[in-house]
Each structure stands twice: as structure tokens, then as C-alpha cells.
Scaffold this motif. Structure first.
Motif, PDB file in Angstrom:
ATOM      1  N   GLU A  40       0.532  -2.099 -16.789  1.00  0.00           N
ATOM      2  CA  GLU A  40       0.717  -0.806 -16.122  1.00  0.00           C
ATOM      3  C   GLU A  40       1.797  -0.854 -15.048  1.00  0.00           C
ATOM      4  O   GLU A  40       2.145  -1.918 -14.519  1.00  0.00           O
ATOM      5  N   THR A  41       2.298   0.329 -14.716  1.00  0.00           N
ATOM      6  CA  THR A  41       3.178   0.526 -13.572  1.00  0.00           C
ATOM      7  C   THR A  41       2.557   1.600 -12.695  1.00  0.00           C
ATOM      8  O   THR A  41       1.630   2.297 -13.102  1.00  0.00           O
ATOM      9  N   SER A  42       3.082   1.742 -11.481  1.00  0.00           N
ATOM     10  CA  SER A  42       2.566   2.797 -10.597  1.00  0.00           C
ATOM     11  C   SER A  42       2.733   4.166 -11.248  1.00  0.00           C
ATOM     12  O   SER A  42       1.850   5.028 -11.165  1.00  0.00           O
ATOM     13  N   THR A  43       3.861   4.387 -11.920  1.00  0.00           N
ATOM     14  CA  THR A  43       4.114   5.677 -12.568  1.00  0.00           C
ATOM     15  C   THR A  43       3.113   5.935 -13.682  1.00  0.00           C
ATOM     16  O   THR A  43       2.553   7.041 -13.789  1.00  0.00           O
ATOM     17  N   SER A  44       2.849   4.933 -14.506  1.00  0.00           N
ATOM     18  CA  SER A  44       1.907   5.146 -15.613  1.00  0.00           C
ATOM     19  C   SER A  44       0.493   5.369 -15.092  1.00  0.00           C
ATOM     20  O   SER A  44      -0.276   6.139 -15.684  1.00  0.00           O
ATOM     21  N   ARG A  45       0.150   4.747 -13.983  1.00  0.00           N
ATOM     22  CA  ARG A  45      -1.183   4.954 -13.425  1.00  0.00           C
ATOM     23  C   ARG A  45      -1.349   6.381 -12.915  1.00  0.00           C
ATOM     24  O   ARG A  45      -2.374   7.032 -13.174  1.00  0.00           O
ATOM     25  N   ILE A  46      -0.364   6.874 -12.195  1.00  0.00           N
ATOM     26  CA  ILE A  46      -0.438   8.246 -11.678  1.00  0.00           C
ATOM     27  C   ILE A  46      -0.523   9.238 -12.830  1.00  0.00           C
ATOM     28  O   ILE A  46      -1.301  10.209 -12.799  1.00  0.00           O
ATOM     29  N   THR A  47       0.259   9.008 -13.882  1.00  0.00           N
ATOM     30  CA  THR A  47       0.239   9.894 -15.042  1.00  0.00           C
ATOM     31  C   THR A  47      -1.143   9.918 -15.688  1.00  0.00           C
ATOM     32  O   THR A  47      -1.634  10.974 -16.104  1.00  0.00           O
ATOM     33  N   SER A  48      -1.802   8.772 -15.757  1.00  0.00           N
ATOM     34  CA  SER A  48      -3.106   8.688 -16.424  1.00  0.00           C
ATOM     35  C   SER A  48      -4.192   9.441 -15.672  1.00  0.00           C
ATOM     36  O   SER A  48      -5.232   9.783 -16.257  1.00  0.00           O
ATOM     37  N   TRP A  49      -3.981   9.693 -14.366  1.00  0.00           N
ATOM     38  CA  TRP A  49      -5.006  10.387 -13.591  1.00  0.00           C
ATOM     39  C   TRP A  49      -4.996  11.900 -13.796  1.00  0.00           C
ATOM     40  O   TRP A  49      -5.940  12.577 -13.410  1.00  0.00           O
ATOM     41  N   ARG A  50      -3.927  12.431 -14.362  1.00  0.00           N
ATOM     42  CA  ARG A  50      -3.832  13.875 -14.496  1.00  0.00           C
ATOM     43  C   ARG A  50      -4.802  14.395 -15.544  1.00  0.00           C
ATOM     44  O   ARG A  50      -4.980  13.806 -16.595  1.00  0.00           O
ATOM     45  N   VAL A  51      -5.391  15.541 -15.241  1.00  0.00           N
ATOM     46  CA  VAL A  51      -6.298  16.176 -16.192  1.00  0.00           C
ATOM     47  C   VAL A  51      -5.456  16.773 -17.318  1.00  0.00           C
ATOM     48  O   VAL A  51      -4.477  17.462 -17.067  1.00  0.00           O
ATOM     49  N   PRO A  52      -5.798  16.515 -18.599  1.00  0.00           N
ATOM     50  CA  PRO A  52      -5.021  17.071 -19.682  1.00  0.00           C
ATOM     51  C   PRO A  52      -5.035  18.592 -19.668  1.00  0.00           C
ATOM     52  O   PRO A  52      -6.047  19.205 -19.338  1.00  0.00           O
ATOM     53  N   ALA A  53      -3.894  19.195 -20.044  1.00  0.00           N
ATOM     54  CA  ALA A  53      -3.791  20.655 -20.047  1.00  0.00           C
ATOM     55  C   ALA A  53      -4.690  21.264 -21.093  1.00  0.00           C
ATOM     56  O   ALA A  53      -5.226  22.365 -20.941  1.00  0.00           O
ATOM     57  N   SER A  54      -4.881  20.587 -22.217  1.00  0.00           N
ATOM     58  CA  SER A  54      -5.765  21.081 -23.268  1.00  0.00           C
ATOM     59  C   SER A  54      -6.492  19.897 -23.862  1.00  0.00           C
ATOM     60  O   SER A  54      -6.006  18.761 -23.850  1.00  0.00           O
ATOM     61  N   LEU A  55      -7.694  20.134 -24.391  1.00  0.00           N
ATOM     62  CA  LEU A  55      -8.517  19.063 -24.925  1.00  0.00           C
ATOM     63  C   LEU A  55      -8.695  19.263 -26.422  1.00  0.00           C
ATOM     64  O   LEU A  55      -8.664  20.344 -26.912  1.00  0.00           O
ATOM     65  N   ILE A  79       0.861  -1.177   0.000  1.00  0.00           N
ATOM     66  CA  ILE A  79       0.000   0.000   0.000  1.00  0.00           C
ATOM     67  C   ILE A  79       0.895   1.224   0.000  1.00  0.00           C
ATOM     68  O   ILE A  79       1.736   1.390   0.886  1.00  0.00           O
ATOM     69  N   VAL A  80       0.719   2.103  -0.998  1.00  0.00           N
ATOM     70  CA  VAL A  80       1.620   3.245  -1.202  1.00  0.00           C
ATOM     71  C   VAL A  80       0.795   4.509  -1.351  1.00  0.00           C
ATOM     72  O   VAL A  80      -0.196   4.541  -2.098  1.00  0.00           O
ATOM     73  N   ASP A  81       1.181   5.567  -0.634  1.00  0.00           N
ATOM     74  CA  ASP A  81       0.509   6.852  -0.788  1.00  0.00           C
ATOM     75  C   ASP A  81       0.851   7.462  -2.145  1.00  0.00           C
ATOM     76  O   ASP A  81       1.964   7.294  -2.657  1.00  0.00           O
ATOM     77  N   ALA A  82      -0.127   8.184  -2.715  1.00  0.00           N
ATOM     78  CA  ALA A  82       0.051   8.793  -4.032  1.00  0.00           C
ATOM     79  C   ALA A  82      -0.701  10.119  -4.063  1.00  0.00           C
ATOM     80  O   ALA A  82      -1.532  10.394  -3.191  1.00  0.00           O
ATOM     81  N   PRO A  83      -0.426  10.980  -5.065  1.00  0.00           N
ATOM     82  CA  PRO A  83      -1.118  12.274  -5.147  1.00  0.00           C
ATOM     83  C   PRO A  83      -2.621  12.097  -5.340  1.00  0.00           C
ATOM     84  O   PRO A  83      -3.078  11.100  -5.909  1.00  0.00           O
ATOM     85  N   ARG A  84      -3.384  13.082  -4.881  1.00  0.00           N
ATOM     86  CA  ARG A  84      -4.827  13.034  -5.066  1.00  0.00           C
ATOM     87  C   ARG A  84      -5.176  13.265  -6.524  1.00  0.00           C
ATOM     88  O   ARG A  84      -4.604  14.121  -7.190  1.00  0.00           O
ATOM     89  N   VAL A  85      -6.125  12.493  -7.028  1.00  0.00           N
ATOM     90  CA  VAL A  85      -6.569  12.637  -8.403  1.00  0.00           C
ATOM     91  C   VAL A  85      -7.340  13.944  -8.548  1.00  0.00           C
ATOM     92  O   VAL A  85      -8.187  14.282  -7.708  1.00  0.00           O
TER      93      VAL A  85
END
Length: 358
Positions: free
Chosen positions: A343-358, A286-292
Motif C-alpha cells: 500500500e501507499t498513503s494514496t491507496s489507503r485514503i482511496t480505500s476509505w471512501r464510500v463507494p458511490a454505488s453498490l 505522522i501525517v494529517d488526512a481526510p476524515r473517513v
């Protein structure tokens, strides 16, 4: 669920939009058990063939019409043949709506309008039921009767949707009241909290489906990532309980014109879910991660109105429900989608970020 006299759905025709989905297929089973004749409408865009098979449906399903809720002639024909309509079709994940707002608008707004206009003109319609979401509360201002108690969301408090998905559902609620109120049609709006259970297969970026996510990642030997340390509170309600509540809501006399929470009234933190899953998979880290981004901090449902109007309570506790889900994954390993395996933990965290532009 014990049926009361007013709950007799024997022979009733019930149209379920989004009927090939996670909730729609459970509802089909519950309706058939109650003697109703369910009909499913779905464009089959949410899941691939493997998941549809696990849910007991697919293109050859005799109860299913493969079509789009924006197809007005089709929707009008199916609605005209129905006694009840349950509108569950939606572009249904926060991540999916955020990354593809055009599809969200077409499905959740335009499609809902198409369905509602058909319902407003259907003379034999007994009740329309809109499946909304607890996401409409956002962070909200949970009512806390005593400091030692967790907060809970009440149906009449101010709403504060944090994302496109929640905002589209709030619009659907208001459009239902306005359009069907003018037409004099009977309707009920339900706000399910965190629905989970066997048959639920995560979608990419859908970080809020934590029971499914944690169980499948643990089964794969991957880390369990706790956004915001897992402090978010959720009210987890089992899929079969949600289906039972919907069946009850179709015919309960006092549900007419009501907006009801669907939950257990029991708060559970995301960390508690991870810890319970780890009891089944002791090697899971169990690892803490940034809030989505746009992920509500949460609260549990005020269920007083639900109990009062439906005379009903959920039957499955969250611990029992997680145990059942873990068992389902263990006996159905092909339920784990291929994209999760790479997937990896890094790729999962990256996927949660809101895109800067759509």
C-alpha cells in the motif's frame, strides 16, 4: 479475574458464534481457564490461514465446528447442547458492511435471527450474550459532567448509528430484547468500545483499528495517517479484558436483561495512539488526512453500570496495551498481511471512501 461463587462455570458448555475470530479465540482461552467447555462455530470467512494460525485455531481445531449461523439445523443442534451462548459472529467492519451490504444483512440480521430463534426454544439455556458495539452511539451527544472533562456515552442515551454495521448491531440488540423477552430467556447485551491487542490483524479499509494499523504501518516504514487530524476520541479496551468481562457477564446475577458498556472510561485520541506508536518507531511520519466517511468522532464509555453490575474493572492501560501489541508485531512479523506491504498513503485514503454505488 478472581471468580466469585456465582461465577462457577466448571463444566459449563459455552457456544461462541464467530468463535475463530479475534475476540472469540481470546474468549475461548478465558473460558477454558474458568473451567468451562467452549465450543466454537465459525465459517472461517474473516481471516486467511496465517491469521487463523496466529489466533490458535483453524479447520482442524477440535473445539471448532466449521459452519454458518444461517444453517438452522446446525445452529439448533449446537445451541441445544449449550448452557450459554455468546453471539459474536458478524460481518464486523464498517468498511466491509458498507461495500458488501448484502453479506452484512445475511450475517448480522438473518444469522442473528437464526441464533436467537434457536436460543428462544432451548430449554436448558442459562444465558444468551450478544456482543454489540459502541458504534451504535454514532456521534451521539456525549454527556459531559464538567467542561474540562471529555464526554462519555451512557447506555440509556439516544442512539444514532452512522453506518450499516452499527445499524445492524442496533437491530440485533432490539431483536434480542423482543424475541428473548417474549420467550422468557435470560440475556445480556454488551457494547465493547475499541478492542485491540495481540492477535488483531487489520482488514482492508478498516481504518478504525488504529493500534494495529499504526503499529504495522510503522513497522513497514509507512506513514501514519491521521483521519480528521487524529482528533477522534476512542476508549481502547484490551482484548483479554474484554474476554474477562464476557466471562463475568455470563454468570453475574445482576447482568440479566442488562445492556452494558465495555470500556475503560479513559478517553484517548487517535493522535495520542500514533504518537505512542512513534516512540517505538521514531522514523515514522505522522501525517494529517481526510476524515473517513461514517467514522464516529467518538467518546469514552460511561463504565458506572459495568462496574456496578459486574463488580469488575479492566486491568490493562492503553499505554501498556500498545506496548504489548508492538512487541507482538516485532516478534511475529508474519502477522502483517501482504496487502499492507504494497500500500501507499494514496491507496489507503482511496480505500476509505464510500463507494458511490453498490
Amino acid at each position: 479475574m478472581s471468580l466469585q461463587p456465582h461465577d462457577d462455570l466448571t463444566g459449563a458448555r459455552v457456544l461462541i458464534t464467530g468463535g475463530a475470530g479475534f475476540i472469540g479465540t481470546a474468549l475461548r482461552t478465558a473460558l477454558a481457564r474458568a473451567g468451562a467447555r467452549p465450543a466454537l462455530l465459525d465459517n472461517l470467512s474473516a481471516y486467511g490461514p496465517t491469521t487463523l494460525t496466529l489466533l490458535g485455531t483453524g479447520p482442524t481445531d477440535p473445539d471448532l465446528t466449521v459452519g454458518d449461523i444461517n444453517d438452522e439445523p446446525l445452529v439448533r443442534r449446537l445451541v441445544a447442547d449449550a448452557d450459554y451462548v455468546v453471539h459474536a459472529a458478524a460481518h464486523s467492519s464498517v468498511h466491509g458492511c458498507t461495500t458488501d451490504p448484502q453479506t452484512a444483512v445475511r450475517s448480522n440480521l438473518t444469522g442473528t435471527d437464526t441464533v436467537l430463534r434457536a436460543v428462544s426454544g432451548a430449554r436448558n439455556m442459562r444465558r444468551f450474550l450478544l456482543l454489540s458495539t459502541a458504534q451504535v452511539y454514532g456521534h451521539g451527544a456525549p454527556h459531559t459532567p464538567r467542561p474540562e472533562q471529555a464526554g462519555f456515552f451512557t447506555e440509556d442515551q439516544p442512539l444514532d448509528p452512522l453506518n450499516i454495521y452499527a445499524n445492524s448491531k442496533l437491530w440485533a440488540e432490539r431483536h434480542t430484547r423482543q424475541l428473548l423477552g417474549v420467550a422468557g430467556r435470560d440475556y445480556t447485551i454488551l457494547r465493547p468500545f475499541s478492542v485491540y491487542g495481540p492477535g488483531q490483524v487489520p482488514k482492508p479499509g478498516a481504518a478504525s483499528w488504529v493500534v494495529a494499523q499504526f503499529t504495522m504501518y510503522a513497522a513497514l516504514g509507512q506513514q501514519l495517517l491521521l483521519n480528521n487530524g487524529g482528533h477522534q476520541l476512542r476508549d481502547f479496551i484490551y482484548r483479554d479484558d474484554v474476554a474477562a468481562a464476557i466471562v463475568r457477564s455470563l454468570t453475574a446475577p445482576r447482568a440479566a436483561g442488562q445492556t452494558l458498556n465495555l470500556g475503560t472510561g479513559t478517553p484517548t485520541s487517535v493522535r495520542q495512539v500514533a504518537e505512542h506508536v512513534r516512540r517505538h518507531f521514531p522514523a515514522a511520519d505522522i501525517v494529517d488526512a481526510p476524515r473517513v466517511a461514517q467514522d464516529p468522532l467518538g467518546a469514552c464509555a460511561d463504565t458506572a453500570r459495568m462496574h456496578d453490575v459486574l463488580d469488575w474493572s479492566p486491568a490493562v492501560s492503553v499505554t501498556e496495551g500498545i506496548d504489548r501489541y508492538v512487541q507482538w508485531v516485532r516478534t511475529t512479523p508474519n502477522a502483517i498481511p501482504d496487502w499492507m506491504r504494497g500500500e501507499t498513503s494514496t491507496s489507503r485514503i482511496t480505500s476509505w471512501r464510500v463507494p458511490a454505488s453498490l
